[in-house]
Write an enzyme that holds these catalytic residues in place. Structure first.
Site, PDB file in Angstrom:
ATOM      1  N   GLY B  11       0.676  -1.221   0.079  1.00  0.00           N
ATOM      2  CA  GLY B  11       0.038   0.007  -0.138  1.00  0.00           C
ATOM      3  C   GLY B  11       0.821   1.111  -0.003  1.00  0.00           C
ATOM      4  O   GLY B  11       0.294   2.138  -0.306  1.00  0.00           O
ATOM      5  N   SER B  12       2.338   1.258   0.313  1.00  0.00           N
ATOM      6  CA  SER B  12       2.789   2.532   0.534  1.00  0.00           C
ATOM      7  C   SER B  12       3.704   2.535  -0.940  1.00  0.00           C
ATOM      8  O   SER B  12       4.490   3.616  -0.850  1.00  0.00           O
ATOM      9  CB  SER B  12       3.686   2.273   1.591  1.00  0.00           C
ATOM     10  OG  SER B  12       4.866   1.172   1.521  1.00  0.00           O
ATOM     11  N   TYR B 143      10.390 -13.057 -12.088  1.00  0.00           N
ATOM     12  CA  TYR B 143       9.309 -12.329 -11.833  1.00  0.00           C
ATOM     13  C   TYR B 143       8.135 -12.601 -12.484  1.00  0.00           C
ATOM     14  O   TYR B 143       6.964 -12.662 -12.011  1.00  0.00           O
ATOM     15  CB  TYR B 143       9.806 -10.635 -12.064  1.00  0.00           C
ATOM     16  CG  TYR B 143       8.848  -9.781 -11.945  1.00  0.00           C
ATOM     17  CD1 TYR B 143       7.977  -9.427 -13.154  1.00  0.00           C
ATOM     18  CD2 TYR B 143       8.480  -9.188 -10.605  1.00  0.00           C
ATOM     19  CE1 TYR B 143       7.037  -8.223 -12.806  1.00  0.00           C
ATOM     20  CE2 TYR B 143       7.342  -8.257 -10.488  1.00  0.00           C
ATOM     21  CZ  TYR B 143       6.833  -7.792 -11.607  1.00  0.00           C
ATOM     22  OH  TYR B 143       5.920  -6.856 -11.360  1.00  0.00           O
ATOM     23  N   LYS B 194      18.514  10.293 -12.754  1.00  0.00           N
ATOM     24  CA  LYS B 194      19.815  10.756 -13.728  1.00  0.00           C
ATOM     25  C   LYS B 194      19.656  12.235 -14.184  1.00  0.00           C
ATOM     26  O   LYS B 194      20.749  13.036 -13.871  1.00  0.00           O
ATOM     27  CB  LYS B 194      19.835   9.748 -14.887  1.00  0.00           C
ATOM     28  CG  LYS B 194      20.448   8.399 -14.747  1.00  0.00           C
ATOM     29  CD  LYS B 194      20.719   7.842 -16.046  1.00  0.00           C
ATOM     30  CE  LYS B 194      21.103   6.347 -15.797  1.00  0.00           C
ATOM     31  NZ  LYS B 194      21.466   5.728 -16.986  1.00  0.00           N
TER      32      LYS B 194
END
Lengths: 301, 321
Positions: B11-12, B143, B194
């Protein structure tokens, strides 16, 4: 020198018993004769769906090799009715075994998958590397994806950690100590059970399906010998199919007739020829229209 | 009537904050106005890789809906270096969240996957149903497979238990509260970081890769609004891509130039073609979203980019990097 210890999960099942028999046939010795401790675990010994319990077990045995056979398995109907259980139980066991084996420094884990997890739409013969080239048959997708992840996880561990995790892909396994449950068994033990009941009760021996589908059957003791070799003497990491040659493929009808003969009930064998009415009550859940399922074991050769 | 409780894992993070912002833009109310308790969990609150801890947490909150965002994420180079971690961490979290949500009787879990998990060899645009039609790009397969299993597990639960678990498939998400780590970030926050360093130190603004790959960027607040809608107002179970139209696809070079302009360093922009590009094209079709949710509007890209840049510049010291 550290003693060698091979831990076999699902060690009391069909394939685990195959390994045990293969060892007995070699007077209990490993093929290279080196001293080896064998640990055959069953579900009573450790709940592999419990991550902490699995890790604790691995820390206790500190295996140098693991042969990972434990799985929630079943025939067509169980796979279709209990997709979430088949997926989740198998996924958690697979994650826990590989993760905890790696955590205790085990470098060689040989897991068993199955040709029934291959893509439903594919060309024949099937090769090991085509496992992920499309979705499995929907009827057993829970089990299939969970098994496929053994192949992926093994590869990920090898790439990141330099381990030598790998998989073996048998076709239809049979042998002593199978599961003969009439609803949920694989085809061969199911036929044997029906034949026995038929012999005992004088009923007809009715085989589901047309009998025409072809399969490559692997004797559990042969698979056991191959797994022992892969775990202890081989260092390759590619997935390898374990099955007899294409020319040794047999039809379900042939198998049924042989079983009927062994039971002495040949005259009561009925194979349902109206294949649009009967369905294939077969563990490796192949589409009814699939008439053959050939595997070429290039890597094996 | 049982109070409605939506639990948001992760949630953060980027998308979680997008949901929070979307709620704020609606004065904290759910789109249907019904009373809703929102629980935003972060890794500090619960270790989702721990099955028992996750179940305990679910038993405590008893959510009526779950929006599952928590994941171990990273850019191209992290995915390539840490395949096992990416696979195992994500797989265990996904298994634990779905399993424990179901165990406490939660009927609606909306999980987020990604177009980056789709088959490497595919035709374009990508449709939701082709997710499993072949292996993902090897660079992020750990992933990718872990995320794909969210789709499979959701379907398995629905078939066996009659739940309404589903997934949303965004393309490249961006917005405030991203992860700006130079080694591991996604492309847009990486470019912003960057550019900021370049602005601050007077160095060159060097972009890894050729700049030619194309992407559809989704503003995190838009994704947040869509997730709220899917969790609370929608009952469909098919996977849905969340991305702007194909015509709004932009090249990395275009994005880099826009970022350079916001930072005021356009004249120092350069491309290092010795670095990997990742997948060239990942165009996804949003036809299903458009038919499910015809009035859905995406925030204009330059506006969203400017919002994101401003937040980053103002919060540079405390942001994740």
């Amino acid at each position: 020198m550290t003693a060698r210890c091979v831990l076999v999960t699902g060690g009391s099942g069909l394939v685990g018993q195959g390994i045990q028999q293969a060892l007995r046939e070699n007077d209990g010795a490993a093929p290279d004769g080196k001293e080896t401790k064998w640990v055959f675990l069953s579900s009573k010994d450790c709940d592999l769906t419990d991550a902490k319990a699995t890790l604790k077990m691995m820390q206790e045995y500190k295996p140098t090799q693991v042969i990972h056979l434990a799985a929630q398995v079943g025939g067509l109907f169980k796979n279709m009715r209990m997709k979430a259980d088949m997926m989740m139980d198998n996924m958690t066991m697979n994650v826990n075994v590989l993760q905890s084996a790696h955590a205790v420094g085990c470098n060689r884990v040989v897991s068993v998958t199955s040709t029934c997890v291959f893509p439903d739409k594919t060309s024949y013969p099937i090769y090991e590397d085509s496992m992920h080239d499309g979705p499995p048959h929907t009827s057993n997708e829970g089990y299939a994806y969970a098994k496929r992840m053994l192949d992926v996880m093994s590869r990920c561990y090898n790439e990141q950690h330099g381990t030598k995790f790998t998989t073996v892909i048998p076709t239809n396994v049979f042998g002593p100590h199978d599961n003969y449950n009439l609803q949920d068994s694989h085809v061969l033990p199911g036929l044997m059970h029906k034949a026995l009941i038929c012999k005992r009760d004088g009923k007809d021996f009715i085989v589901w399906g047309s009998g025409k589908p072809l399969r490559q059957f692997v004797y559990s003791v042969d698979l056991g010998r191959f797994l022992i070799w892969r775990a202890l003497q081989d260092e390759s990491v590619e997935a390898v199919c374990c099955s007899p040659d294409e020319s040794d493929e047999v039809s379900i009808e042939t198998v049924a007739r042989s079983v009927a003969k062994l039971a002495g009930v040949e005259d009561r064998l009925q194979v349902c020829l109206a294949s649009n009415v009967c369905i294939l009550a077969h563990a490796h859940a192949c589409a009814p229209r699939k008439s053959c399922f050939l595997i070429e074991c290039r890597h094996l050769k």
